[in-house]
Design an enzyme around this catalytic site. Structure first.
Site, PDB file in Angstrom:
ATOM      1  N   SER A 206      -7.225  26.561 -14.335  1.00  0.00           N
ATOM      2  CA  SER A 206      -8.205  27.343 -13.582  1.00  0.00           C
ATOM      3  C   SER A 206      -9.610  26.957 -14.002  1.00  0.00           C
ATOM      4  O   SER A 206      -9.932  26.954 -15.187  1.00  0.00           O
ATOM      5  CB  SER A 206      -8.060  28.838 -13.873  1.00  0.00           C
ATOM      6  OG  SER A 206      -6.756  29.265 -13.684  1.00  0.00           O
TER       7      SER A 206
ATOM      8  N   HIS B  47      -6.750  26.910  -7.954  1.00  0.00           N
ATOM      9  CA  HIS B  47      -5.701  26.080  -8.555  1.00  0.00           C
ATOM     10  C   HIS B  47      -5.391  24.805  -7.763  1.00  0.00           C
ATOM     11  O   HIS B  47      -4.342  24.206  -7.944  1.00  0.00           O
ATOM     12  CB  HIS B  47      -4.417  26.889  -8.753  1.00  0.00           C
ATOM     13  CG  HIS B  47      -4.472  27.818  -9.937  1.00  0.00           C
ATOM     14  ND1 HIS B  47      -3.979  27.471 -11.180  1.00  0.00           N
ATOM     15  CD2 HIS B  47      -4.976  29.056 -10.085  1.00  0.00           C
ATOM     16  CE1 HIS B  47      -4.173  28.472 -12.024  1.00  0.00           C
ATOM     17  NE2 HIS B  47      -4.774  29.446 -11.388  1.00  0.00           N
TER      18      HIS B  47
ATOM     19  N   THR C 195       1.997  25.039 -11.131  1.00  0.00           N
ATOM     20  CA  THR C 195       2.833  26.193 -10.801  1.00  0.00           C
ATOM     21  C   THR C 195       3.057  26.991 -12.073  1.00  0.00           C
ATOM     22  O   THR C 195       3.418  26.433 -13.105  1.00  0.00           O
ATOM     23  CB  THR C 195       4.176  25.710 -10.219  1.00  0.00           C
ATOM     24  OG1 THR C 195       3.913  25.008  -9.003  1.00  0.00           O
ATOM     25  CG2 THR C 195       5.100  26.885  -9.926  1.00  0.00           C
ATOM     26  N   HIS C 196       2.795  28.286 -11.995  1.00  0.00           N
ATOM     27  CA  HIS C 196       2.973  29.166 -13.161  1.00  0.00           C
ATOM     28  C   HIS C 196       4.309  29.884 -13.099  1.00  0.00           C
ATOM     29  O   HIS C 196       4.822  30.163 -12.006  1.00  0.00           O
ATOM     30  CB  HIS C 196       1.852  30.207 -13.223  1.00  0.00           C
ATOM     31  CG  HIS C 196       0.497  29.632 -13.465  1.00  0.00           C
ATOM     32  ND1 HIS C 196      -0.238  29.057 -12.459  1.00  0.00           N
ATOM     33  CD2 HIS C 196      -0.250  29.532 -14.593  1.00  0.00           C
ATOM     34  CE1 HIS C 196      -1.394  28.628 -12.963  1.00  0.00           C
ATOM     35  NE2 HIS C 196      -1.426  28.904 -14.252  1.00  0.00           N
TER      36      HIS C 196
ATOM     37  N   TYR D  29       4.848  32.912 -13.587  1.00  0.00           N
ATOM     38  CA  TYR D  29       4.712  34.227 -12.928  1.00  0.00           C
ATOM     39  C   TYR D  29       4.833  34.154 -11.407  1.00  0.00           C
ATOM     40  O   TYR D  29       4.983  35.189 -10.755  1.00  0.00           O
ATOM     41  CB  TYR D  29       3.398  34.927 -13.335  1.00  0.00           C
ATOM     42  CG  TYR D  29       2.123  34.182 -12.999  1.00  0.00           C
ATOM     43  CD1 TYR D  29       1.699  34.007 -11.688  1.00  0.00           C
ATOM     44  CD2 TYR D  29       1.321  33.670 -14.018  1.00  0.00           C
ATOM     45  CE1 TYR D  29       0.532  33.337 -11.384  1.00  0.00           C
ATOM     46  CE2 TYR D  29       0.140  32.988 -13.731  1.00  0.00           C
ATOM     47  CZ  TYR D  29      -0.239  32.828 -12.420  1.00  0.00           C
ATOM     48  OH  TYR D  29      -1.399  32.156 -12.123  1.00  0.00           O
ATOM     49  N   GLU D  30       4.773  32.945 -10.843  1.00  0.00           N
ATOM     50  CA  GLU D  30       4.953  32.825  -9.388  1.00  0.00           C
ATOM     51  C   GLU D  30       6.397  33.062  -8.972  1.00  0.00           C
ATOM     52  O   GLU D  30       6.695  33.213  -7.779  1.00  0.00           O
ATOM     53  CB  GLU D  30       4.457  31.457  -8.900  1.00  0.00           C
ATOM     54  CG  GLU D  30       2.947  31.320  -9.016  1.00  0.00           C
ATOM     55  CD  GLU D  30       2.453  29.911  -8.731  1.00  0.00           C
ATOM     56  OE1 GLU D  30       2.780  29.363  -7.671  1.00  0.00           O
ATOM     57  OE2 GLU D  30       1.740  29.352  -9.596  1.00  0.00           O
TER      58      GLU D  30
ATOM     59  N   ALA E 273      -7.461  27.870 -18.769  1.00  0.00           N
ATOM     60  CA  ALA E 273      -8.452  28.910 -19.026  1.00  0.00           C
ATOM     61  C   ALA E 273      -7.740  29.975 -19.835  1.00  0.00           C
ATOM     62  O   ALA E 273      -6.598  30.321 -19.530  1.00  0.00           O
ATOM     63  CB  ALA E 273      -8.955  29.497 -17.711  1.00  0.00           C
TER      64      ALA E 273
ATOM     65  N   MET F  78      -1.389  32.078 -19.685  1.00  0.00           N
ATOM     66  CA  MET F  78      -0.118  32.188 -18.954  1.00  0.00           C
ATOM     67  C   MET F  78       0.454  30.819 -18.582  1.00  0.00           C
ATOM     68  O   MET F  78       1.264  30.699 -17.667  1.00  0.00           O
ATOM     69  CB  MET F  78      -0.308  33.013 -17.679  1.00  0.00           C
ATOM     70  CG  MET F  78      -0.970  34.356 -17.900  1.00  0.00           C
ATOM     71  SD  MET F  78      -1.324  35.197 -16.343  1.00  0.00           S
ATOM     72  CE  MET F  78      -2.430  36.495 -16.915  1.00  0.00           C
ATOM     73  N   SER F  79       0.023  29.776 -19.270  1.00  0.00           N
ATOM     74  CA  SER F  79       0.487  28.433 -18.885  1.00  0.00           C
ATOM     75  C   SER F  79       0.728  27.586 -20.121  1.00  0.00           C
ATOM     76  O   SER F  79       0.897  28.101 -21.225  1.00  0.00           O
ATOM     77  CB  SER F  79      -0.564  27.775 -17.981  1.00  0.00           C
ATOM     78  OG  SER F  79      -1.740  27.483 -18.713  1.00  0.00           O
TER      79      SER F  79
ATOM     80  N   ASN G 130     -13.196  34.446 -21.405  1.00  0.00           N
ATOM     81  CA  ASN G 130     -13.496  35.873 -21.597  1.00  0.00           C
ATOM     82  C   ASN G 130     -12.831  36.343 -22.880  1.00  0.00           C
ATOM     83  O   ASN G 130     -11.812  35.795 -23.281  1.00  0.00           O
ATOM     84  CB  ASN G 130     -12.947  36.685 -20.408  1.00  0.00           C
ATOM     85  CG  ASN G 130     -11.500  36.330 -20.125  1.00  0.00           C
ATOM     86  OD1 ASN G 130     -11.220  35.400 -19.371  1.00  0.00           O
ATOM     87  ND2 ASN G 130     -10.591  37.026 -20.758  1.00  0.00           N
TER      88      ASN G 130
ATOM     89  N   HIS H 237     -10.143  37.678 -12.466  1.00  0.00           N
ATOM     90  CA  HIS H 237      -9.894  36.254 -12.254  1.00  0.00           C
ATOM     91  C   HIS H 237     -11.153  35.515 -11.795  1.00  0.00           C
ATOM     92  O   HIS H 237     -11.355  34.350 -12.126  1.00  0.00           O
ATOM     93  CB  HIS H 237      -8.761  36.100 -11.225  1.00  0.00           C
ATOM     94  CG  HIS H 237      -8.321  34.678 -11.004  1.00  0.00           C
ATOM     95  ND1 HIS H 237      -7.782  33.897 -12.017  1.00  0.00           N
ATOM     96  CD2 HIS H 237      -8.336  33.891  -9.902  1.00  0.00           C
ATOM     97  CE1 HIS H 237      -7.498  32.694 -11.530  1.00  0.00           C
ATOM     98  NE2 HIS H 237      -7.825  32.661 -10.253  1.00  0.00           N
TER      99      HIS H 237
HETATM  100 CL1  6GU Z   1      -7.248  37.752 -21.503  1.00  0.00          CL
HETATM  101  N1  6GU Z   1      -4.965  36.744 -20.782  1.00  0.00           N
HETATM  102  C1  6GU Z   1      -4.192  35.863 -20.155  1.00  0.00           C
HETATM  103  N2  6GU Z   1      -2.875  36.019 -20.244  1.00  0.00           N
HETATM  104  N3  6GU Z   1      -4.661  34.832 -19.451  1.00  0.00           N
HETATM  105  C2  6GU Z   1      -5.993  34.695 -19.384  1.00  0.00           C
HETATM  106  C3  6GU Z   1      -6.860  35.579 -20.002  1.00  0.00           C
HETATM  107  C4  6GU Z   1      -6.293  36.627 -20.720  1.00  0.00           C
HETATM  108  N4  6GU Z   1      -8.130  35.174 -19.758  1.00  0.00           N
HETATM  109  C5  6GU Z   1      -8.036  34.070 -19.012  1.00  0.00           C
HETATM  110  N5  6GU Z   1      -6.744  33.769 -18.774  1.00  0.00           N
END
Ligand code: 6GU
Length: 267
Positions: free
Chosen positions: A33, A65, A87-88, A90-91, A118, A206-207, A230, A242
């Site tokens: 991302s 993406h 592809t994640h 979670y999809e 990210a 998440m990746s 963040n 996001h």
């Molecule tokens: Cl805080 N958590 C997750 N799981 N993915 C992120 C995130 C946080 N910030 C960007 N991607």
């Protein structure tokens, strides 16, 4: 174990070779991302192949993406496969779908893989939003694994020490950290983030971890880079969104692209 996923990757690699008019490729980069604009700095675009033209690939559902493979010729004449989008898990398409790009790159002859993402920062004391962090190791809390069966794969050094040293020669200011992956698509709770800090995590996302495991199975040398977009939940007082993740990516993309271009040229 099913061999179907590996067969499908072989078919995708054959389609990729045909579409690109090249027999092999030196390196693959998966752009996370907000990293997509960084791809422009890597070199000259030779061709672009939409995921829709390649067996087993799906156009990504999430904004930011991408959805294609760009073949890039770097200034030193190397050929890079740049995966614009991933592809994640979670999809809900399964773990094989999440690592299909990596298996395809391996089947296409790539020996080196650069995984970018990210991530939320778990250490706001020492991390600034917009900082790239080299991944030194990971904690896989997705509950999934791309490998099934009885092949035990060593994960002592998933993220190559050699490649990390090379990147730090180029930019000595880069920090290293441990990347934790949850399945998502929810962000974490503040209590989960406190847990992850205790466990020794530095970034959360998440990746990446499943792709890195699949890459090690295929014998690829892996470099991982997180962009901290963040502070993770409960660490800043603000809710997560996001759009913020994408915006930070956009503003730091140029710096990332220049860095990755230098890395690729020194592989
Ligand atoms: Cl805080 N958590 C997750 N799981 N993915 C992120 C995130 C946080 N910030 C960007 N991607």
């Amino acid at each position: 174990m099913t061999n179907d996923a590996y067969t499908l990757a072989g078919e995708a690699a054959a389609a990729l070779r045909g579409a690109a008019g090249l027999d092999t490729f030196d390196v693959a980069l998966v752009m996370g991302s907000g990293w997509v604009p960084a791809a422009d700095a890597l070199g000259e675009t030779v061709s672009e192949i939409p995921f829709a033209d390649l067996p087993g690939f799906r156009a990504p559902a999430v904004a930011g993406h991408g959805g294609k493979i760009r073949v890039v010729r770097t200034p030193s004449g190397r050929h890079a496969l740049v995966l614009l989008g991933r592809t994640h898990l979670y999809e809900g398409l399964g773990v094989d779908a999440a690592v299909h790009g990596v298996r395809t790159a391996a089947a296409a002859g790539v020996r080196t893989l650069v995984l970018t993402n990210a991530a939320g920062g778990l250490r706001p004391e020492t991390q600034n939003v917009g900082d790239p962090v080299l991944i030194s190791d990971h904690i896989n809390l997705t509950g999934a694994n791309p490998i099934t069966g009885t092949t035990f794969i060593d994960l002592t050094e998933v993220y190559s020490r050699r490649l990390r040293a090379l990147v730090r020669e180029i930019d000595p200011s880069l920090a290293e950290g441990v990347y934790v992956a949850f399945r998502g698509p929810t962000y974490e709770t503040p209590a989960e983030i406190r847990m992850l800090r205790t466990l020794g995590g530095d970034m959360i996302g998440m990746s990446t971890v499943l792709e890195a495991i699949a890459a090690r199975e295929a014998g690829l040398e892996v470099l991982g880079v997180s962009l901290v977009t963040n502070p993770a939940a409960g660490l800043s007082g603000d809710p997560l969104n996001h759009e913020e993740v994408l915006e930070v990516g956009r503003t730091t993309a140029a710096r990332m692209g220049v860095l990755l271009a230098k890395v690729v040229d020194r592989l």
